[in-house]
Design a protein around this motif. Structure first.
Motif, PDB file in Angstrom:
ATOM      1  N   CYS A  22      -8.037   0.269  -8.399  1.00 51.57           N
ATOM      2  CA  CYS A  22      -6.682  -0.449  -7.637  1.00 51.57           C
ATOM      3  C   CYS A  22      -6.230  -1.249  -8.860  1.00 51.57           C
ATOM      4  CB  CYS A  22      -7.231  -1.102  -6.667  1.00 51.57           C
ATOM      5  SG  CYS A  22      -7.991  -0.068  -5.340  1.00 51.57           S
ATOM      6  N   LYS A  23      -4.837  -1.197  -9.013  1.00 53.59           N
ATOM      7  CA  LYS A  23      -4.032  -2.274  -9.748  1.00 53.59           C
ATOM      8  C   LYS A  23      -4.072  -3.611  -9.269  1.00 53.59           C
ATOM      9  CE  LYS A  23       0.208  -2.693 -12.228  1.00 53.59           C
ATOM     10  NZ  LYS A  23       1.382  -2.168 -12.726  1.00 53.59           N
ATOM     11  N   LEU A  68      -3.802  -7.556  -4.996  1.00 46.53           N
ATOM     12  CA  LEU A  68      -5.022  -6.941  -4.423  1.00 46.53           C
ATOM     13  C   LEU A  68      -5.817  -8.004  -3.495  1.00 46.53           C
ATOM     14  CD1 LEU A  68      -6.523  -4.194  -4.307  1.00 46.53           C
ATOM     15  CD2 LEU A  68      -8.067  -5.087  -6.489  1.00 46.53           C
ATOM     16  N   TYR A 114      -3.549  -4.701  -0.113  1.00 44.95           N
ATOM     17  CA  TYR A 114      -2.862  -5.667  -1.000  1.00 44.95           C
ATOM     18  C   TYR A 114      -2.211  -6.639   0.053  1.00 44.95           C
ATOM     19  CZ  TYR A 114      -2.979  -2.591  -5.092  1.00 44.95           C
ATOM     20  OH  TYR A 114      -3.375  -1.959  -6.151  1.00 44.95           O
ATOM     21  N   GLU A 143       0.833  -1.405  -0.108  1.00 39.96           N
ATOM     22  CA  GLU A 143       0.008  -0.052  -0.105  1.00 39.96           C
ATOM     23  C   GLU A 143       0.770   1.488  -0.081  1.00 39.96           C
ATOM     24  OE1 GLU A 143      -0.583  -2.526   1.900  1.00 39.96           O
ATOM     25  OE2 GLU A 143      -2.683  -3.192   1.875  1.00 39.96           O
ATOM     26  N   THR A 150      -1.019   3.535  -7.626  1.00 39.10           N
ATOM     27  CA  THR A 150      -2.641   3.840  -7.331  1.00 39.10           C
ATOM     28  C   THR A 150      -2.739   5.290  -6.812  1.00 39.10           C
ATOM     29  OG1 THR A 150      -2.210   3.131  -5.070  1.00 39.10           O
ATOM     30  CG2 THR A 150      -2.562   1.687  -6.402  1.00 39.10           C
ATOM     31  N   CYS A 158      -7.009   0.841  -1.387  1.00 39.78           N
ATOM     32  CA  CYS A 158      -6.770  -0.455  -1.941  1.00 39.78           C
ATOM     33  C   CYS A 158      -5.819  -1.235  -0.892  1.00 39.78           C
ATOM     34  CB  CYS A 158      -5.575  -0.398  -3.069  1.00 39.78           C
ATOM     35  SG  CYS A 158      -6.449   0.820  -4.480  1.00 39.78           S
ATOM     36  N   ASN A 195     -12.600  -5.343  -3.448  1.00 37.73           N
ATOM     37  CA  ASN A 195     -12.453  -3.765  -3.652  1.00 37.73           C
ATOM     38  C   ASN A 195     -11.540  -3.273  -4.659  1.00 37.73           C
ATOM     39  OD1 ASN A 195     -13.142  -1.276  -3.325  1.00 37.73           O
ATOM     40  ND2 ASN A 195     -12.253  -1.044  -1.394  1.00 37.73           N
ATOM     41  N   THR A 196     -12.134  -2.691  -5.810  1.00 35.37           N
ATOM     42  CA  THR A 196     -11.361  -2.301  -6.869  1.00 35.37           C
ATOM     43  C   THR A 196     -11.084  -0.843  -6.873  1.00 35.37           C
ATOM     44  OG1 THR A 196     -13.146  -2.080  -8.455  1.00 35.37           O
ATOM     45  CG2 THR A 196     -11.777  -4.428  -8.360  1.00 35.37           C
ATOM     46  N   ARG A 197     -11.654  -0.104  -5.982  1.00 34.09           N
ATOM     47  CA  ARG A 197     -11.493   1.464  -5.886  1.00 34.09           C
ATOM     48  C   ARG A 197     -10.606   1.758  -4.379  1.00 34.09           C
ATOM     49  NH1 ARG A 197     -11.818   3.782 -10.562  1.00 34.09           N
ATOM     50  NH2 ARG A 197     -14.029   4.365 -11.047  1.00 34.09           N
ATOM     51  N   PRO A 198      -9.838   2.745  -4.382  1.00 37.62           N
ATOM     52  CA  PRO A 198      -9.035   3.142  -3.312  1.00 37.62           C
ATOM     53  C   PRO A 198      -9.928   3.501  -1.929  1.00 37.62           C
ATOM     54  CG  PRO A 198      -8.184   4.350  -5.071  1.00 37.62           C
ATOM     55  CD  PRO A 198      -9.470   3.577  -5.602  1.00 37.62           C
TER      56      PRO A 198
END
Length: 144
Positions: free
Chosen positions: A62-63, A104, A115, A47, A56, A113, A108-111
């Motif tokens: 999020c990558k 990831l 990991y 992160e 990010t 993020c 959740n694909t949005r900040p």
């Protein structure tokens, strides 16, 4: 009016900086961390580094994964002088390197993020342009 001009100047300066980055410089920013940056807590490495390196950012998804190689950039440049794999065209480092693989967590694909970090010793596969690595294509436990 003055605040609008200042705002536009800052936006244009940011765009100029982003446009001035070569593919090799982007590769270094996103994938090379040598020596490994110490963080307050090991589980926060991904992160912290992905945000610090602007991989990010708020407003962007999020990558899904990113790998940081903890070896000198020259070692990755040297991989470009290795013969490419005939099937893929990628160049592989002759020896395994220390790296951190960030994946990831959750859906959740949005900040913000979150990991999962794994420390590995793997060979690194790269795509090269003009003798420089420009894309980290993957890693493997053995040479390819």
């Amino acid at each position: 009016m003055a605040s609008w001009v200042l705002c536009m100047t800052l936006v244009l300066a940011a765009l100029a900086g982003a446009l001035g980055e070569t593919h090799y410089e982007k590769f270094l920013r996103q994938h090379v961390d040598n020596p490994r940056t110490p963080t307050l807590a090991a589980h926060r490495y991904c992160e912290t580094m992905l945000a610090r390196r602007q991989v990010t950012a708020p407003g962007r998804p999020c990558k899904p994964s990113n790998t940081f190689v903890h070896a000198p950039a020259a070692d990755l440049v040297a991989a470009c002088s290795q013969a490419p794999d005939p099937a893929t065209g990628f160049h592989s480092t002759p020896s395994a390197m220390s790296l951190t693989a960030c994946r990831l967590r959750g859906g959740n694909t949005r900040p913000p993020c979150a990991y999962r970090a794994r420390q590995l010793q793997h060979h690194v596969r790269v795509a090269c342009r003009d003798g420089l690595p420009v894309h980290l294509a993957g890693t493997s436990a053995g040479p390819q």
